[in-house]
Motif scaffolding. Structure first.
Motif, PDB file in Angstrom:
ATOM      1  N   HIS A   1       2.274   8.503   2.824  1.00  0.00           N
ATOM      2  CA  HIS A   1       1.441   8.166   1.662  1.00  0.00           C
ATOM      3  C   HIS A   1       0.047   8.769   1.765  1.00  0.00           C
ATOM      4  N   ARG A   2      -0.540   8.763   2.968  1.00  0.00           N
ATOM      5  CA  ARG A   2      -1.864   9.367   3.134  1.00  0.00           C
ATOM      6  C   ARG A   2      -1.828  10.858   2.786  1.00  0.00           C
TER       7      ARG A   2
ATOM      8  N   THR B   1       0.830  -1.196   0.000  1.00  0.00           N
ATOM      9  CA  THR B   1       0.000   0.000   0.000  1.00  0.00           C
ATOM     10  C   THR B   1       0.869   1.252   0.000  1.00  0.00           C
ATOM     11  N   GLU B   2       2.182   1.074   0.112  1.00  0.00           N
ATOM     12  CA  GLU B   2       3.144   2.186   0.085  1.00  0.00           C
ATOM     13  C   GLU B   2       4.247   1.895  -0.922  1.00  0.00           C
TER      14      GLU B   2
ATOM     15  N   ALA C   1       3.219   4.926   5.901  1.00  0.00           N
ATOM     16  CA  ALA C   1       1.771   5.030   5.666  1.00  0.00           C
ATOM     17  C   ALA C   1       1.294   6.464   5.868  1.00  0.00           C
ATOM     18  N   ASP C   2       1.794   7.139   6.914  1.00  0.00           N
ATOM     19  CA  ASP C   2       1.414   8.536   7.150  1.00  0.00           C
ATOM     20  C   ASP C   2       1.777   9.396   5.944  1.00  0.00           C
TER      21      ASP C   2
ATOM     22  N   ASP D   1       2.710  -5.470   3.038  1.00  0.00           N
ATOM     23  CA  ASP D   1       2.025  -6.357   3.985  1.00  0.00           C
ATOM     24  C   ASP D   1       2.810  -7.660   4.099  1.00  0.00           C
TER      25      ASP D   1
END
Length: 170
Positions: A153-154, A19-20, A150-151, A48
């Protein structure tokens, strides 16, 4: 994004769901620089761990770095996986975050999207010969920043294309 990767000699091949997948964070710490850095830094992606599939696992070895913590030698829990035949850095996994795995961007064979920016981290550890290159406005941090992959990428990753968005109301 589904990622396929391999070592240079081809004995190890792996796949993982990420997801990143944007190769944006350049780590200049001595561990990354010496185990996987080609320009004086390494680039790790976020994925993942539960989806990691490996062919040629018998060629995979693990290195755990020794850290100097206030004058005490401490073995890092982080496990850096590499090919025992050709030495290619493949991925890093840390049991403190068991659901995550960090493939090295240099081992990924799938075309990766171009990041909109770069973040340069651990600059206090960079080698004196390394010139920090990048784009105007790139973030630069002496140590590791307070945000996760993740932060970032958001906040920065481009929105999925219309064809990649789920259909339905909303």
């Amino acid at each position: 994004m589904h990622l396929e990767g391999s070592c240079h000699c081809g004995r190890v091949r792996f796949s993982v769901e990420s997801t990143e997948p944007l190769p944006f964070m350049r780590c200049y710490c001595s561990i990354c620089r010496k185990t996987a850095g080609t320009g004086g830094y390494a680039i790790n992606l976020g994925a993942d761990h539960r989806t990691l599939q490996v062919k040629g696992r018998r060629y995979v070895r693990v290195y755990r770095a020794t850290l100097d913590t206030d004058g005490q030698a401490e073995v890092s829990p982080g496990q850096r996986h590499f090919c025992s035949h050709c030495g290619t850095a493949l991925w890093m996994w840390d049991p403190r975050w068991p659901d995550l795995v960090h493939p090295h961007a240099g081992a990924i064979d799938t075309p990766l999207p171009e990041p909109p920016a770069n973040v340069h981290v651990m600059l206090d550890s960079k080698a004196p010969w390394v010139r920090v290159e990048g784009r105007p406005g790139d973030e630069r941090h002496a140590a590791f920043p307070d945000f996760s992959l993740a932060d970032w990428h958001r906040a920065h990753a481009p929105a999925p294309a219309a064809a990649d968005r789920p259909e339905g109301p909303g």
